[in-house]
Write a protein that holds these residues in place. Structure first.
Motif, PDB file in Angstrom:
ATOM      1  N   VAL A 237      13.566   2.120  -3.296  1.00  0.00           N
ATOM      2  CA  VAL A 237      12.600   1.050  -4.183  1.00  0.00           C
ATOM      3  C   VAL A 237      12.176   0.000  -3.233  1.00  0.00           C
ATOM      4  O   VAL A 237      11.207  -0.518  -3.428  1.00  0.00           O
ATOM      5  CB  VAL A 237      13.356   1.207  -5.244  1.00  0.00           C
ATOM      6  N   GLY A 238      13.418  -0.174  -2.353  1.00  0.00           N
ATOM      7  CA  GLY A 238      13.492  -1.764  -1.855  1.00  0.00           C
ATOM      8  C   GLY A 238      12.229  -0.828  -0.721  1.00  0.00           C
ATOM      9  O   GLY A 238      11.940  -1.883  -0.273  1.00  0.00           O
ATOM     10  N   ILE A 239      12.871  -0.216  -0.022  1.00  0.00           N
ATOM     11  CA  ILE A 239      11.926   0.629   1.044  1.00  0.00           C
ATOM     12  C   ILE A 239      10.222   0.387   0.641  1.00  0.00           C
ATOM     13  O   ILE A 239       8.942  -0.160   1.587  1.00  0.00           O
ATOM     14  CB  ILE A 239      12.256   1.630   2.078  1.00  0.00           C
ATOM     15  N   ALA A 240       9.530   1.242  -0.715  1.00  0.00           N
ATOM     16  CA  ALA A 240       8.978   1.558  -1.215  1.00  0.00           C
ATOM     17  C   ALA A 240       8.129  -0.104  -0.672  1.00  0.00           C
ATOM     18  O   ALA A 240       7.010   0.015  -0.171  1.00  0.00           O
ATOM     19  CB  ALA A 240       8.884   2.036  -2.084  1.00  0.00           C
ATOM     20  N   LEU A 241       8.919  -0.691  -2.009  1.00  0.00           N
ATOM     21  CA  LEU A 241       8.188  -1.949  -1.832  1.00  0.00           C
ATOM     22  C   LEU A 241       7.449  -2.745  -0.359  1.00  0.00           C
ATOM     23  O   LEU A 241       6.406  -3.353  -0.468  1.00  0.00           O
ATOM     24  CB  LEU A 241       8.819  -3.258  -3.263  1.00  0.00           C
ATOM     25  N   ARG A 242       8.726  -2.968   0.227  1.00  0.00           N
ATOM     26  CA  ARG A 242       8.358  -3.719   1.495  1.00  0.00           C
ATOM     27  C   ARG A 242       7.702  -3.198   2.066  1.00  0.00           C
ATOM     28  O   ARG A 242       6.263  -3.706   3.122  1.00  0.00           O
ATOM     29  CB  ARG A 242       9.764  -4.006   2.913  1.00  0.00           C
ATOM     30  N   LEU A 243       7.191  -1.635   2.284  1.00  0.00           N
ATOM     31  CA  LEU A 243       6.364  -1.188   3.002  1.00  0.00           C
ATOM     32  C   LEU A 243       4.752  -1.609   2.081  1.00  0.00           C
ATOM     33  O   LEU A 243       3.551  -1.421   2.789  1.00  0.00           O
ATOM     34  CB  LEU A 243       6.379   0.499   2.933  1.00  0.00           C
ATOM     35  N   TRP A 244       4.702  -1.228   0.802  1.00  0.00           N
ATOM     36  CA  TRP A 244       3.343  -1.693   0.267  1.00  0.00           C
ATOM     37  C   TRP A 244       3.140  -2.917   0.279  1.00  0.00           C
ATOM     38  O   TRP A 244       2.544  -2.968   0.587  1.00  0.00           O
ATOM     39  CB  TRP A 244       3.843  -1.322  -0.910  1.00  0.00           C
TER      40      TRP A 244
END
Length: 294
Positions: free
Chosen positions: A211-218
């Motif tokens: 979740v953290g990686i996905a949000l940072r990428l987005w």
């Protein structure tokens, strides 16, 4: 110090979008809660499952009193405590392959998949391709036992012009197609499925990492720091050390058969059905070792 003017602008772009979340279990529930905390007020929650006892360990916002209820309904109750007003929260307690979910997803600005089988991933990437929507796919995996256990996370941001099939692929696209062959085939698969045999278990820490990686990428995409489809793979070695990889992919020489339908909208549905039901192994060439569980 004085706050950067970029961050308020970035948050404004982040929160005014409608997010369609497909899969609301261990990873999806965490992502939904994070988006609500960020101030996102437009969420569509798609999941056909009812809450079972094994969900209580890692899924957030649920209790034993919720057993037997729709996962979307339970999560919506939790999110309502955090969503800004006025909020637009839509729950669709059915598979992404069904018309109610298909139409609900069309209204979203971005599709997010946190699913535990590639048939749902295949359906979601087909929908994202037809309607030229960004797709953010999250997957975690725990395989094997003992000190040599393999653990990792895959996060793929796939922008219009590509799809999951040509950008990382699926673990077993043929099996995914078989599940999507008909409503009866899908129902039979999920009724007979023993998910415990597919993986060694799950860890809330891996779900949170995804979740953290996905949000940072987005966030970096919305801030124009990321301008192309991006695949982030995180692997935890047997010694506990973290490895971050950015796998590169190349489209087959004949191109991606699904991407040829990009932007066709509902007019592309008949062609999509032919593509997913074709006998020749054109789609099998797109299979790559991306993780398939979440």
């Amino acid at each position: 110090g004085e706050a950067s003017p970029l961050l308020p602008a970035l948050k404004s772009r982040l929160v005014r979008l409608r997010y369609t979340l497909i899969g609301l279990g261990r990873t999806g529930s965490r992502l939904a809660l994070m988006l609500a905390h960020q101030g996102v007020g437009q969420l569509t929650l798609i999941d056909p499952d009812q809450l079972e006892a094994h969900n209580l360990g890692e899924m957030v916002g649920v209790t034993s009193a919720d057993l037997g209820r729709s996962e979307g309904e339970v999560l919506a109750t939790t999110l309502s405590q955090y969503l800004p007003l006025p909020a637009e929260l839509v729950t669709v307690p059915t598979s992404i392959t069904r018309l109610p979910a298909f139409h609900a997803a069309q209204a979203g600005d971005v599709l997010v998949t946190c699913v535990d089988h590639d048939s749902a991933r295949l359906a979601a990437t087909a929908l994202a391709t037809l309607f030229s929507k960004p797709l953010l796919d999250l997957a975690t995996g725990v395989h094997g036992h003992g000190p040599l256990r393999q653990m990792g996370v895959d996060v793929r941001l796939v922008l219009p012009g590509q799809c999951l099939l040509c950008f990382g692929g699926l673990r077993d696209v043929v099996s995914a197609r078989q599940v999507l062959a008909s409503a009866e085939a899908e129902q039979t698969f999920y009724r007979q499925r023993n998910w415990q045999q597919e993986r060694a278990g799950s860890l809330a820490s891996l779900n949170q990492c995804a979740v953290g990686i996905a949000l940072r990428l987005w966030e970096d995409f919305l801030g124009a720091r990321v301008q192309e489809s991006t695949w982030v793979r995180v692997e935890f070695a047997p010694n506990g050390r973290l490895h971050v990889l950015y796998p590169t992919v190349s489209v087959p020489e004949n191109g991606c058969p699904l991407c040829r339908l990009s932007g066709w909208g509902e007019a592309g549905v008949p062609q999509l059905r032919k593509l997913l039901g074709q006998a020749e192994p054109a789609l099998q060439e797109m299979a790559r070792p991306a993780r398939g569980t979440t």
